[in-house]
Each structure stands twice: as C-alpha cells, then as structure tokens.
Scaffold this motif. Structure first.
Motif, PDB file in Angstrom:
ATOM      1  N   ALA A   1       4.706  36.601  12.787  1.00  0.00           N
ATOM      2  CA  ALA A   1       4.034  37.806  12.288  1.00  0.00           C
ATOM      3  C   ALA A   1       2.608  37.386  11.957  1.00  0.00           C
ATOM      4  O   ALA A   1       2.323  36.906  10.853  1.00  0.00           O
ATOM      5  CB  ALA A   1       4.751  38.358  11.077  1.00  0.00           C
TER       6      ALA A   1
ATOM      7  N   LYS B   1      -0.041  38.955  11.288  1.00  0.00           N
ATOM      8  CA  LYS B   1      -0.733  39.682  10.232  1.00  0.00           C
ATOM      9  C   LYS B   1      -0.515  39.039   8.872  1.00  0.00           C
ATOM     10  O   LYS B   1      -1.255  39.327   7.911  1.00  0.00           O
ATOM     11  CB  LYS B   1      -0.273  41.135  10.205  1.00  0.00           C
ATOM     12  CG  LYS B   1       1.206  41.327   9.861  1.00  0.00           C
ATOM     13  CD  LYS B   1       1.605  42.792   9.900  1.00  0.00           C
ATOM     14  CE  LYS B   1       3.092  42.964   9.573  1.00  0.00           C
ATOM     15  NZ  LYS B   1       3.506  44.390   9.634  1.00  0.00           N
ATOM     16  N   GLU B   2       0.494  38.167   8.751  1.00  0.00           N
ATOM     17  CA  GLU B   2       0.780  37.504   7.474  1.00  0.00           C
ATOM     18  C   GLU B   2      -0.042  36.238   7.266  1.00  0.00           C
ATOM     19  O   GLU B   2       0.033  35.620   6.202  1.00  0.00           O
ATOM     20  CB  GLU B   2       2.274  37.188   7.383  1.00  0.00           C
ATOM     21  CG  GLU B   2       3.154  38.434   7.377  1.00  0.00           C
ATOM     22  CD  GLU B   2       4.638  38.114   7.314  1.00  0.00           C
ATOM     23  OE1 GLU B   2       4.975  36.907   7.246  1.00  0.00           O
ATOM     24  OE2 GLU B   2       5.448  39.062   7.345  1.00  0.00           O
ATOM     25  N   ILE B   3      -0.814  35.828   8.260  1.00  0.00           N
ATOM     26  CA  ILE B   3      -1.676  34.659   8.101  1.00  0.00           C
ATOM     27  C   ILE B   3      -2.767  34.971   7.090  1.00  0.00           C
ATOM     28  O   ILE B   3      -3.389  36.038   7.126  1.00  0.00           O
ATOM     29  CB  ILE B   3      -2.296  34.255   9.457  1.00  0.00           C
ATOM     30  CG1 ILE B   3      -1.208  33.730  10.398  1.00  0.00           C
ATOM     31  CG2 ILE B   3      -3.388  33.199   9.273  1.00  0.00           C
ATOM     32  CD1 ILE B   3      -1.719  33.381  11.782  1.00  0.00           C
ATOM     33  N   ASP B   4      -2.986  34.052   6.156  1.00  0.00           N
ATOM     34  CA  ASP B   4      -4.011  34.250   5.131  1.00  0.00           C
ATOM     35  C   ASP B   4      -5.392  34.327   5.769  1.00  0.00           C
ATOM     36  O   ASP B   4      -5.748  33.501   6.618  1.00  0.00           O
ATOM     37  CB  ASP B   4      -3.972  33.098   4.119  1.00  0.00           C
ATOM     38  CG  ASP B   4      -2.742  33.163   3.219  1.00  0.00           C
ATOM     39  OD1 ASP B   4      -2.167  34.257   3.086  1.00  0.00           O
ATOM     40  OD2 ASP B   4      -2.361  32.110   2.661  1.00  0.00           O
ATOM     41  N   ARG B   5      -6.163  35.310   5.329  1.00  0.00           N
ATOM     42  CA  ARG B   5      -7.521  35.512   5.830  1.00  0.00           C
ATOM     43  C   ARG B   5      -8.487  35.538   4.657  1.00  0.00           C
ATOM     44  O   ARG B   5      -8.104  35.805   3.522  1.00  0.00           O
ATOM     45  CB  ARG B   5      -7.612  36.838   6.593  1.00  0.00           C
ATOM     46  CG  ARG B   5      -6.617  36.998   7.755  1.00  0.00           C
ATOM     47  CD  ARG B   5      -7.122  36.355   9.015  1.00  0.00           C
ATOM     48  NE  ARG B   5      -8.393  36.932   9.415  1.00  0.00           N
ATOM     49  CZ  ARG B   5      -8.520  38.073  10.127  1.00  0.00           C
ATOM     50  NH1 ARG B   5      -7.442  38.735  10.500  1.00  0.00           N
ATOM     51  NH2 ARG B   5      -9.718  38.519  10.474  1.00  0.00           N
TER      52      ARG B   5
ATOM     53  N   GLN C   1      -0.276  41.810  19.159  1.00  0.00           N
ATOM     54  CA  GLN C   1      -0.417  41.284  17.801  1.00  0.00           C
ATOM     55  C   GLN C   1      -1.772  40.621  17.601  1.00  0.00           C
ATOM     56  O   GLN C   1      -2.443  40.829  16.579  1.00  0.00           O
ATOM     57  CB  GLN C   1       0.671  40.255  17.511  1.00  0.00           C
ATOM     58  CG  GLN C   1       1.967  40.773  16.980  1.00  0.00           C
ATOM     59  CD  GLN C   1       2.660  39.696  16.153  1.00  0.00           C
ATOM     60  OE1 GLN C   1       2.312  39.458  15.003  1.00  0.00           O
ATOM     61  NE2 GLN C   1       3.641  39.041  16.765  1.00  0.00           N
TER      62      GLN C   1
END
Length: 407
Positions: free
Chosen positions: A219, A221-225, A261
């Motif tokens: 997923a 989108k769950e990577i820290d940005r 994604q």
C-alpha cells in the motif's frame, strides 16, 4: 613458356584461391551447423511446452552432443537452456530460474556481479542514465525522497553519491525508502549502513527506511512523506517481475494496479530501466525465439568483452542470464517471473496509468553519461521516441525512460 617468377605467382594465387575456398566452405558449414542447433533448441523447447517431455529430453541431448561447453556464444546459450529443460523434464517445482539458489556460491556470485558492474556497460548505463536524470530534475530541491522498488544492494545510490563528490549542486537532504522482497531484511540493514556512511562523506543529510514486501502487494499511500519533498520513484530492472498476463491471480496485485498506485502518489519523476525485449504476452513460439535472440546479443557481448574460460563469465552466463532464459522458456503462470516488455509497450502501460513521458531529459545529460559510460562499437547509446537505449550491434538491450504524473 612461363618464367619462374610467373610460375611462383600463379602457384601463390592458386594457394590463396584454395585457402579462400576452404574458408568459405568452413563458414558455410558453421552457418548450417548453427541453424541446425537453433532449430533443435526451439524444437526441444516446443516439445517441453506441449508436455512431450521424453521427446524434449532426447532433442536436448542432441543439442548437447553438437555443442561445446566453452565454445561460441550459440553453443554456450544452447547448452544452458537444454540443461535447464532436461532438469525441468523430471521436476515440476525445481530449477524454475530462481537466480539466487542454494547451489551457487554467494561469494562467487558477488565476484561475478562485480565483473558485470565494472567491466560491462550494462549496469553502469542502467544506474547512471537515471541518476543523471534525477539530478537534472531535483538538484535545486531542499529535500529529495526516492522510493526505490527493488533496491538490491543499493549500488545505484552509491553511484549517485559518487556523482555528487566534489560538487555543490545537489539536494541537501535525501531520504530513500528502499523496497525489496521478503527474505532481504538483513541485506536492507547492511544497505542502510553503507549508504549512511557514503552520504556522510559527501556531506548530505541522509535517512533510510527499509520495507520488506513485494511491490505489487504494498500500500504505497502508507509510505511516510514530508511536506515539500521532491518525490522520485525509481524502478531499475524491477517492474518486469510484477505479475502480468497469466501470472495474475488477483487483479488488485497486478502490474497495472501497481502503476496506478504509483501514479496516485503524484511523483515529480518516475525513472525506470528495463530490458528491451518481449517475453510477456506473446505466443510461446514467439516468446522462445525472442528470448533466444535477446540473450544471444548478451552472450555475444560477453564473447567480445571476456575470454571464454573466465570463471566469472561462466557464472554470469549460467547463474544470472541463463536462469532468466530458463524461466522465460520453461515456466508459466506465477512461476514465470521474467516478463520483459518492449519500450513501446511500457510506454503504453505508463500512459494508461496516467503518466506522461518526459521528453529531452537525456539530451541534457547525454554528454555526461557518455563520459561515465564510454561506448564504442559494437556498443551504442542512442535515443528513441520512448527511451534512451543501450544497444549491441544496433539492437537495443536496455531502455531507460523518465515519466511524471500527467496533468
């Protein structure tokens, strides 16, 4: 009456004519022999594909009897594929082309990879073509975030830091999210430690997040940005391993879903390098022939670069590229993980996912790249509409391309 001088000249000319005739006859014989070998290789692969394993095994034995282990590239590649088919004839689960199997000495593999990286243009082209593109687009940013799909040993970023040595035009903060398949936890920790030390030498504030997962099952989108970061997604020789065609068990984990994604992350730059060959959705006959032609170019390049009895060359042929062609030819469904596409096909897939091709970026970096990766015939670096290519005898082997989120 002939003079002695004239007679000697005639004898010499006759000798030359005889030698030329023998050379022509030998060449024609070799060409015929090679055509026979190739025909038998393709027939053995076809028989295996239609489950006539006993006949496939016999045909493979015929090829092995016609070829030499340390012979010409055609011989070497044919023997690798035929040995692989013979092993697969009596095993459904073993020797499917897994690159890092337990039978290969890991130290020997590392040494062979070192030869590939240092003494061929393949790896240097792949890493430096996209690294220069990244720096061209992100050199003035304060914080660069690279999500690297299939980070491996992290050598691409060692090459990036080497480019930055002695310069002041680079991001002051670089964060890398390094993704690799399950089982690489220890390796990713080693990569982190190595890159932290290299970044310190350059003077970059560096951080690293390891993620152990298959890319298509993540997923993203769950990577820290971080706010204001310049986001780069990098995939060097990685995306062709993602499920496509008959490898798809769940559309949610397909290659197309993965690209969607990545598009949703809205990266400022996506860089990719892929082998320029079609081993995915074609018929078996086309796939087999295309694979053989692609790897023949690679083996011919090794013939040009290395002596035949070099141990590292044998490891590269058998345990790197040989395993790939065995996987392409003998495996199907999820077991076939080598699913290369032509650059035109990748371009279509990227556009369908919502990416736009970045034009002219390699024109800005081309001179520097050619200084880092000097090439001369039979190797070439050339631009196509879809990508920057590394070729052998004008046949593209690798294709690098850059993309951004479409408006």
């Amino acid at each position: 009456m002939l003079t002695p001088t004239t007679s000697a000249r005639d004898r010499r000319n006759n000798l030359l004519t005889t030698q030329e005739a023998r050379h022509i006859a030998h060449t024609q014989t070799e060409q015929l022999r090679n055509e026979i070998i190739l025909a038998k290789v393709l027939e053995s692969a076809r028989l295996f594909h239609v489950n006539q394993k006993e006949e496939a095994y016999k045909k493979a034995s015929e090829v092995l009897s016609l070829t030499e282990p340390s012979g010409a590239p055609l011989h070497r590649l044919s023997r690798i594929l035929m040995n692989g088919i013979q092993r697969r004839c009596y095993s459904q689960t073993e020797f499917l082309g897994n690159l890092y199997n337990d039978e290969t000495n890991p130290i020997a593999m590392i040494k062979a990879y070192d030869v590939l990286a240092k003494h061929t243009p393949f790896i240097r082209f792949a890493y430096n073509a996209v690294n220069l593109a990244i720096l061209a687009k992100a050199c003035n940013t304060n914080r660069l975030h690279i999500i690297d799909i299939g980070i491996g040993l992290g050598n691409q970023w060692s090459a990036l830091f080497a480019l930055l040595q002695g310069t002041s035009f680079y991001p002051k903060k670089i964060h890398i999210t390094g993704i690799d398949i399950p089982g690489t936890e220890s390796t990713l920790n080693d990569v982190r430690d190595k890159l932290v030390n290299e970044a310190k030498d350059v003077g970059i504030e560096f951080s690293f997040t390891p993620i152990v997962a298959k890319a298509e099952q993540m997923a993203f989108k769950e990577i820290d940005r971080s706010s204001g970061e310049f986001l780069v997604i990098n995939a060097a020789l990685a995306l062709h391993h993602t499920p496509s065609g008959d490898a798809i068990k769940n559309d949610q984990f397909s290659r197309a879903a993965l690209l969607l994604q990545l598009r949703q992350l809205e990266p400022q730059l996506l860089t990719m390098v892929e082998p320029d060959s079609n081993h995915n959705l074609t018929s078996f006959e086309d796939r087999c022939y295309e694979a053989f032609q692609h790897y023949m170019h690679i083996f011919n390049a090794f013939e040009y670069l290395f002596p035949r009895h070099l141990k590292e060359r044998a490891i590269l042929e058998n345990d790197f590229f040989g395993r790939e062609i065995i996987n392409i030819v003998t495996a199907d469904g999820p077991d076939r993980v080598e699913r290369h596409e032509r650059k035109e096909v990748w371009a279509k897939q990227m556009q369908e996912a919502g990416f736009a091709h970045i034009d002219n970026i390699f024109e800005r970096t081309g001179r520097t790249l050619r200084n880092i990766v000097p090439t001369s015939p039979p190797f070439q670096i050339f631009q196509s509409n879809q990508a920057l290519c590394l070729g052998y005898n004008n046949s593209p082997l690798l294709a690098a391309s850059c993309w951004r989120s479409a408006a």
